[in-house]
Structures are given as C-alpha cells and as structure tokens.
Design an enzyme around this catalytic site. Structure first.
Site, mmCIF file in Angstrom:
data_model
loop_
_atom_site.group_PDB
_atom_site.id
_atom_site.type_symbol
_atom_site.label_atom_id
_atom_site.label_comp_id
_atom_site.label_asym_id
_atom_site.label_seq_id
_atom_site.Cartn_x
_atom_site.Cartn_y
_atom_site.Cartn_z
ATOM 1 N N GLU A 1 43.772 40.876 43.018
ATOM 2 C CA GLU A 1 43.222 41.770 43.988
ATOM 3 C C GLU A 1 42.056 42.431 43.231
ATOM 4 O O GLU A 1 42.322 43.379 42.209
ATOM 5 C CB GLU A 1 44.435 42.807 44.455
ATOM 6 C CG GLU A 1 43.917 43.429 45.905
ATOM 7 C CD GLU A 1 42.922 44.499 45.892
ATOM 8 O OE1 GLU A 1 41.762 44.525 45.807
ATOM 9 O OE2 GLU A 1 43.598 45.541 45.908
ATOM 10 N N GLU B 1 29.649 45.882 41.924
ATOM 11 C CA GLU B 1 30.271 47.078 42.256
ATOM 12 C C GLU B 1 30.040 48.155 41.102
ATOM 13 O O GLU B 1 30.160 47.794 39.984
ATOM 14 C CB GLU B 1 31.766 46.309 41.993
ATOM 15 C CG GLU B 1 32.781 47.343 42.368
ATOM 16 C CD GLU B 1 34.310 46.892 42.424
ATOM 17 O OE1 GLU B 1 34.801 46.350 41.227
ATOM 18 O OE2 GLU B 1 35.081 47.071 43.150
ATOM 19 N N CYS C 1 38.557 50.022 45.816
ATOM 20 C CA CYS C 1 38.134 48.911 45.703
ATOM 21 C C CYS C 1 37.421 48.553 46.997
ATOM 22 O O CYS C 1 36.506 47.635 47.047
ATOM 23 C CB CYS C 1 39.233 47.604 45.408
ATOM 24 S SG CYS C 1 40.552 48.099 46.302
ATOM 25 N N LYS D 1 52.533 47.251 33.535
ATOM 26 C CA LYS D 1 51.229 47.546 32.506
ATOM 27 C C LYS D 1 50.358 48.651 33.197
ATOM 28 O O LYS D 1 49.394 47.797 33.788
ATOM 29 C CB LYS D 1 50.603 46.439 31.759
ATOM 30 C CG LYS D 1 50.283 46.566 30.244
ATOM 31 C CD LYS D 1 49.230 48.028 30.356
ATOM 32 C CE LYS D 1 47.774 47.406 30.559
ATOM 33 N NZ LYS D 1 46.882 48.526 30.515
#
Ligand code: NAI
Ligand code: MG
Length: 506
Positions: free
Chosen positions: A279, A410, A313, A204
């Site tokens: 992750e 973040e 990331c 997906k």
C-alpha cells in the site's frame, strides 16, 4: 510568525499514558517476552513538537528479526493459534477491540506525543478505526471457507467419480512493515485480518512512532493471543525492515509506506519469492465542479489535504476546480488554511500539529521552495516554523503546470496545488496524469457527472462529495504505482490465506 507552544499542553493527562512513559526504555515483544535488541542499541522516541525525548525503543536488527521469525514459525507449526476454533479466535479479536477502546484516551495521547498529530485525529478517527478493524475481522474468522467444485475430468478409472474442493489455509509467518503517519490504524489493518486467517506475525513499526505499537502488543497479549503469534520488532527500516523482507522463513510481507521503499521490499522478497502486498504513495485529485454544494466542497477539499497535517496517503493534494468557480474555491480553501490553529497536538484547539520529524519537514519545505522557483504562486502558507523547525503552515499553491515536481510527486505534508479545469472533457486526463492511483474525490450534485468520472478515474477509491471516508468494510489500496492488493473489506483476509485444491477419485 511563529508557533507558540503552551508548556502545560505538552504533557499527557491520562494515568495510562503517564504510567507508560514513566518507564522510559521500552522493550519489544518476541515469543511472548519483552526484550532488548541483541546489540543493546536504542533509538530515541521524540515528540516532534518540542524535540524532547519521551522514551527509547530497542534498535532491532537482523539478529532480533531472526529470533522473532523463529518464535513466529514455532507458534505457527505448533498450531497454537491457527488450530483454535474460529469462535475462539473471533473472541480474542473482539477482545482486542474492547481493550483498544478501554484504553483509547491513553493511546490517543501516546500517538500524539510520538507522532505529533492533533489529538482529535487519533481519538475520534484513527484509533476507533483500529478497534473497528479488529471487530470487522472478528466477524470474518467464521466465514473463511473453501468451495466444492464440479470438474469436467473424464479420464478417471471406470466406475469412479471425481470429488474436488478447495481449502483456505493461513499463509504462515507474515511480516508487517508500517509507516509513521497513522500508526495504530494502519497496523490494525494488517494485524486484524492476519490473525483472523490464523497466521503468525512480526510487526516492524516505523522507527519514529513505535510507542503505540508496543502498547498495542501489550493489549494483544492481554486479549489472549498465544506467545509467538504476534511479535513486535522495533528498529530502523534498512536494518530490521530489510532483514524481515529478506528472511527466507517469512511467507508474506504486508507493507504500507513510500513507493521507493516498496520497490526495495519487492527486491528483498525475491530470495524466497515470498508474497508481497504493497500500500504505497499517492497524489490524489480532489475535483470540484461548478455545480458542487460549496458549503460541502470547500471545507471538504481543505480537510482532504490538511487532515492529520497532510500526512495521509490518500490526501487530496491536487485540487482541480472548474474555471468559473476556481477563484472562489481557492480563496475559500486558503481562508480555511490561514485560520487553522497550529500547535502541540495535545492542545485541544490544535488543528495542525508538527510534521513527524525535522527531516520530513525539511523535505516538505524544499518541495514548496522548489515550486516557487519553478514559477508557482504560494497563495498562503509555505513557512517552516517553530523552534524545532517541524511545523509547516498549511499551504495552497497555484499557477503550476503539470511538469512541476509539486504537481507530480508525493509531498506528504499540508500542501495542495490548485489547478483550473477548462473543459469537463479534460477531467479524466487531468485526474489520471499521475504515476499514482490511490484515491480521488469528485464534488458535484450532478449524478451523471459523478458516475462518469467515478468510472473514468484510475484509482482504488473514488469518493463523491466526500474525501477520507474510511470503514473496515471498504477496500482501500492503489492502482498503478500506488501498490498491489487491498487492505480492509472482506477480501483483505485473502491476503493472508493460501488456497489448496483437493481433487479425489472416489
Ligand atoms: P518509508 O516508506 O521508508 O517507511 C515505511 C516503513 O518502511 C517504516 O517502518 C520504515 O522503517 C520501513 N523501511 C524503510 N526502509 C526499509 C527497507 N529498506 N526495507 C524494509 N523496510 C524499510 O517512509 P519514510 O522514509 O519514513 O518516508 C519517506 C516518504 O514516504 C515520505 O516523505 C512520504 O512521501 C512517503 N510515505 C508514504 C506513506 C503512505 O502511506 N503512502 C506513509 C509514510 C511515508
Ligand atoms: Mg516520535
């Protein structure tokens, strides 16, 4: 200041990308067939630099996920893939790598058009990285093996012996849910070890960047992966993603994305206690010491945060600099930021492209404004630009304190916060003052300092005198709230295997 986009630079040049985009309404891959969503609904694929619709993808949801899981389960139970010899599976994985490389210019253009990234990022880093994943795990297929084990059991019938061994078996049907920042390579990091292990998969991809996943699906079929073994269900996260994470006939979810979504997936996975690999996000420090080679450290620290327009990331988003070189390093990084060319990713001169969508650009801008109102100083950048509002100029923020949101959360854009280091004894505490633990870099020529900090930093990867060095052989993943388990590296294939113990009295 605004971003001027040369209209001649917004169109693909490769015959492959032109042909792919000519058929606007793409289909998704279920059981070897290219299909629409059961609902018939579609999602626009948008070029974030221009706001133009470049195609549409099926808005898959629960019914489509059910169908794909059924196809994956059938292919798994029939053994059409897992029962092939390791040599046969390895050849197919190697072929996928060859096909990615043969179509690399097309894939790079499609990725840039759908995601916004500067062309060189896809062409020279991410897509070669995707091919590399398939090559690396092609080599792993023939190394999947169990062990014979000596036991201390002493209650076997008289005259008999114990013979015990382990077997490694594919875990079954895997759902992969992936983000929009570096689509192809992050998808490959899951697909390659999963297929190497002999599993069947439903991918997906992120709704903003599904075009290359569809193209990859074509290449995977062309390479000879049997129907049903690899499926692509496009759609929104709360619809298709959630249905996949909840599905009782899925044995494992491999996810890359944000920490809040990771938590939702964990909850959804509880129904059948499927295995989960995560992750997740990061707020990784780049630590520049006074003795660093500044010709490496200053451009390196800038690249650590501005590469791929900051949508990485493991980006180095907290820049800690030893006090006596603080002004020099911050000015150096800001000079690089100010000189970076912003534009359409297909323009070969572009270094900073648009953010993936307006919502994400707005979010980045609100972080910058929040930092300003909390009292931080915007050293450079901080603007939201372009007629689409998707461009954020590379931003350096100083005079922060550790409680500010810009330091703790973040941001996922081209924004770095710079903070001085008063004493080297503070480095581990500063670096580890985060709920994340994905990566870090230390810039120094002093081997003992490098080793000391590499040991003290709680992060899945510590780079020394570099940042963003990736290889399929190097495990990547997070400590703390940056996730569970590792992608890449030899043990990544274990994510897709079960261990069976066989114990015999003979
Ligand atoms: P996200 O984590 O929500 O999206 C990642 C994937 O998860 C996409 O395929 C999405 O469709 C899917 N998803 C979303 N909701 C889901 C649900 N309830 N169940 C199952 N799947 C679901 O990321 P999003 O919303 O696009 O971005 C939000 C923030 O995430 C960004 O601002 C950034 O901070 C962070 N992010 C971090 C990434 C990383 O690699 N660390 C990658 C992308 C985003
Ligand atoms: Mg798009």
């Amino acid at each position: 200041m605004n971003v001027v986009i040369d209209i001649n630079m917004t169109k693909p040049k490769t015959a492959g990308a032109i042909a792919f985009l000519k058929h606007k309404d793409k289909k998704m891959l279920i059981g070897g067939d290219w299909v629409d969503a059961a609902s018939g609904k579609r999602i626009d694929s948008i070029d974030p630099a221009t706001g133009q619709v470049i195609g549409t993808i099926p808005a898959g949801a629960k019914a489509d996920v059910d169908r794909a899981v059924k196809a994956a389960r059938e292919s798994f139970d029939k053994g059409v893939w897992r029962e092939k010899t390791p040599d046969e599976r390895a050849r197919v994985l190697w072929k996928i790598a060859d096909l990615i490389e043969a179509n690399i210019d097309e894939l790079a253009e499609l990725e840039t058009l759908d995601q916004g990234k500067p062309l060189f990022v896809g062409r020279w880093a991410e897509i070669p990285g995707a091919a590399g994943q398939f090559r690396y795990f092609a080599g792993m297929v023939s190394k999947i093996q169990g062990e014979t084990i000596n036991t201390s059991i002493n209650y076997q019938p008289p005259g008999k012996k114990i013979f015990a061994y382990t077997m490694k078996e594919p875990i079954g049907v895997v759902g992969a849910i992936t983000p929009w920042n570096s689509p192809l390579v992050l998808e490959a990091m899951k697909i390659a070890p999963c297929l190497a292990a002999g599993c069947s998969m439903i991918l997906k991809p992120a709704e903003d960047t599904s075009l290359t996943a569809i193209r990859l699906g074509e290449l995977i079929m062309e390479a000879g992966v049997p129907a049903g073994v690899f499926n692509v269900v496009t759609g929104f996260g709360p619809d298709a993603g959630q249905a996949l994470a909840e599905h009782h006939d899925v044995d494992k979810i491999a996810f890359t994305g944000s920490t809040p979504t990771g938590r939702k997936i964990l909850n959804a996975a509880g129904g059948n206690l499927k295995k989960v690999a995560l992750e997740l996000g990061g707020k990784s420090p780049s630590i520049v010491l006074a003795d660093a080679d500044m010709d490496l450290a200053i451009p390196g620290a800038a690249n650590a945060v501005f590469f791929n327009t900051g949508q990485v990331c493991v980006a180095g988003t907290r820049l800690y600099v030893e006090k006596k070189v603080f002004d020099k390093v911050v000015a150096g990084v800001a000079d690089i930021a100010k000189g970076m060319k912003m534009g359409h990713g297909l323009d070969p001169a572009t270094q900073i492209g648009p953010i993936v969508n307006k919502r994400q650009a707005d979010k980045i801008k609100s972080y910058i404004d929040g930092g300003k109102s909390d009292g931080a100083e915007i050293v450079c950048g901080g603007e939201q630009l372009g007629t689409t509002g998707t461009f954020i100029s590379p931003t350096v923020i100083a005079k922060t304190n550790h409680n500010m949101k810009v330091v703790q959360e973040e941001i996922f854009g081209p924004v770095v916060v710079a903070m001085p280091i008063d004493s080297l004894d503070d480095v581990p505490r500063l670096a580890n003052d985060s709920r994340y633990g994905l990566a870090a870099s230390v810039w120094t020529q002093d081997l003992s300092k490098a080793t000391r900090f590499a040991n003290a930093i709680k992060a899945g990867t510590v780079w020394v005198n570099c940042h963003l060095m990736f290889d399929p052989a190097l495990p990547i993943g997070g400590y703390k709230e940056s996730g569970w388990s590792r992608d890449s590296g030899m043990q990544a294939v274990e994510n897709y295997l079960e261990t069976k113990t066989v114990c015999m009295v003979v």
